[in-house]
Write a protein that holds these residues in place. Sequence first.
Motif, short mmCIF file in Angstrom:
data_model
loop_
_atom_site.label_atom_id
_atom_site.label_comp_id
_atom_site.label_asym_id
_atom_site.label_seq_id
_atom_site.Cartn_x
_atom_site.Cartn_y
_atom_site.Cartn_z
N PRO A 44 2.10 21.41 -24.82
CA PRO A 44 2.65 20.13 -25.27
C PRO A 44 4.09 20.21 -25.79
O PRO A 44 4.76 19.19 -25.86
CB PRO A 44 1.69 19.70 -26.37
CG PRO A 44 1.07 20.97 -26.86
CD PRO A 44 1.00 21.87 -25.67
N SER A 45 4.57 21.39 -26.14
CA SER A 45 5.94 21.49 -26.65
C SER A 45 6.95 21.00 -25.63
O SER A 45 7.98 20.42 -25.99
CB SER A 45 6.26 22.92 -27.07
OG SER A 45 6.34 23.78 -25.94
N HIS A 46 6.68 21.18 -24.34
CA HIS A 46 7.61 20.75 -23.31
C HIS A 46 7.60 19.23 -23.13
O HIS A 46 8.57 18.65 -22.66
CB HIS A 46 7.31 21.44 -21.99
CG HIS A 46 7.36 22.92 -22.09
ND1 HIS A 46 8.52 23.59 -22.42
CD2 HIS A 46 6.41 23.86 -21.97
CE1 HIS A 46 8.27 24.89 -22.46
NE2 HIS A 46 6.99 25.08 -22.21
N PHE A 47 6.52 18.60 -23.52
CA PHE A 47 6.44 17.16 -23.44
C PHE A 47 7.20 16.51 -24.59
O PHE A 47 7.86 15.50 -24.41
CB PHE A 47 4.98 16.71 -23.46
CG PHE A 47 4.23 17.13 -22.23
CD1 PHE A 47 3.99 16.23 -21.21
CD2 PHE A 47 3.77 18.43 -22.08
CE1 PHE A 47 3.30 16.62 -20.07
CE2 PHE A 47 3.10 18.82 -20.95
CZ PHE A 47 2.87 17.92 -19.94
N VAL A 48 7.08 17.09 -25.78
CA VAL A 48 7.68 16.50 -26.97
C VAL A 48 9.19 16.33 -26.84
O VAL A 48 9.73 15.26 -27.09
CB VAL A 48 7.32 17.34 -28.23
CG1 VAL A 48 8.21 17.00 -29.40
CG2 VAL A 48 5.86 17.11 -28.59
N TRP A 49 9.89 17.39 -26.46
CA TRP A 49 11.35 17.26 -26.44
C TRP A 49 11.85 16.41 -25.28
O TRP A 49 12.98 15.94 -25.28
CB TRP A 49 12.05 18.61 -26.51
CG TRP A 49 11.94 19.52 -25.33
CD1 TRP A 49 11.02 20.51 -25.13
CD2 TRP A 49 12.81 19.57 -24.21
NE1 TRP A 49 11.26 21.15 -23.95
CE2 TRP A 49 12.37 20.60 -23.36
CE3 TRP A 49 13.95 18.85 -23.84
CZ2 TRP A 49 12.99 20.92 -22.17
CZ3 TRP A 49 14.57 19.17 -22.64
CH2 TRP A 49 14.09 20.19 -21.83
N GLN A 50 10.96 16.17 -24.28
CA GLN A 50 11.34 15.27 -23.18
C GLN A 50 10.90 13.83 -23.45
O GLN A 50 11.09 12.96 -22.60
CB GLN A 50 10.68 15.74 -21.88
CG GLN A 50 11.17 17.06 -21.36
CD GLN A 50 10.53 17.35 -20.02
OE1 GLN A 50 11.00 16.86 -18.99
NE2 GLN A 50 9.44 18.12 -20.03
N ASP A 51 10.30 13.57 -24.61
CA ASP A 51 9.77 12.25 -24.96
C ASP A 51 8.67 11.79 -24.00
O ASP A 51 8.58 10.62 -23.63
CB ASP A 51 10.88 11.19 -25.03
CG ASP A 51 11.70 11.32 -26.28
OD1 ASP A 51 11.15 11.73 -27.33
OD2 ASP A 51 12.91 11.03 -26.23
N LEU A 52 7.82 12.72 -23.61
CA LEU A 52 6.67 12.42 -22.76
C LEU A 52 5.40 12.43 -23.61
O LEU A 52 5.35 13.07 -24.65
CB LEU A 52 6.56 13.45 -21.64
CG LEU A 52 7.78 13.57 -20.74
CD1 LEU A 52 7.62 14.75 -19.79
CD2 LEU A 52 8.01 12.28 -19.96
#
Length: 162
Positions: free
Chosen positions: A41-49
């Motif tokens: 989920p860390s990759h989703f957070v910074w992309q606003d996903l």
Amino acid sequence: AEGVRFAHEVHPSEIAYDYWTTQRALEAVDHRPAFGLNFDPSHFVWQDLDPVGFLYDFRDRIYHVDCKEARKRLDGRNGRLGSHLPWGDPRRGWDFVSAGHGDVPWEDVFRMLRSIGYDGPVSVEWEDAGMDRLQGAPEALRSLKAYDFEPPTTAFDAAFGN
């Protein structure tokens, strides 16, 4: 080999890095059951996903879960692309931090994992440039275990039926 499965990490710089590229990657492999996803989920957070919605929509493809955290600090000077600043620099617009110190909605993630029947591996992935791993990793594990609660055995309002 029979039974071999591959879990692609949905990650910027990879063939699947967001919702739509994940959908296209699955189409490209004709939705073969051997091709699944490593959910981080860390990759989703910074992309606003939305990591929780992603879990639901790709519920049959989640083969592994990494518990890694990201924290955004987009304040008008700190940009989403990181400005070529090193990890841990407070001028970055986002950074990886120890689980429990960022913006991942962990309770919602674990509730969704339970709801979709996920019973695969869950690991703590460590990438926090601002905290020593010998302190942070055990703390992350303790933080995440708070969401490993048992679901109810009966509906909450069943007691009123007695």
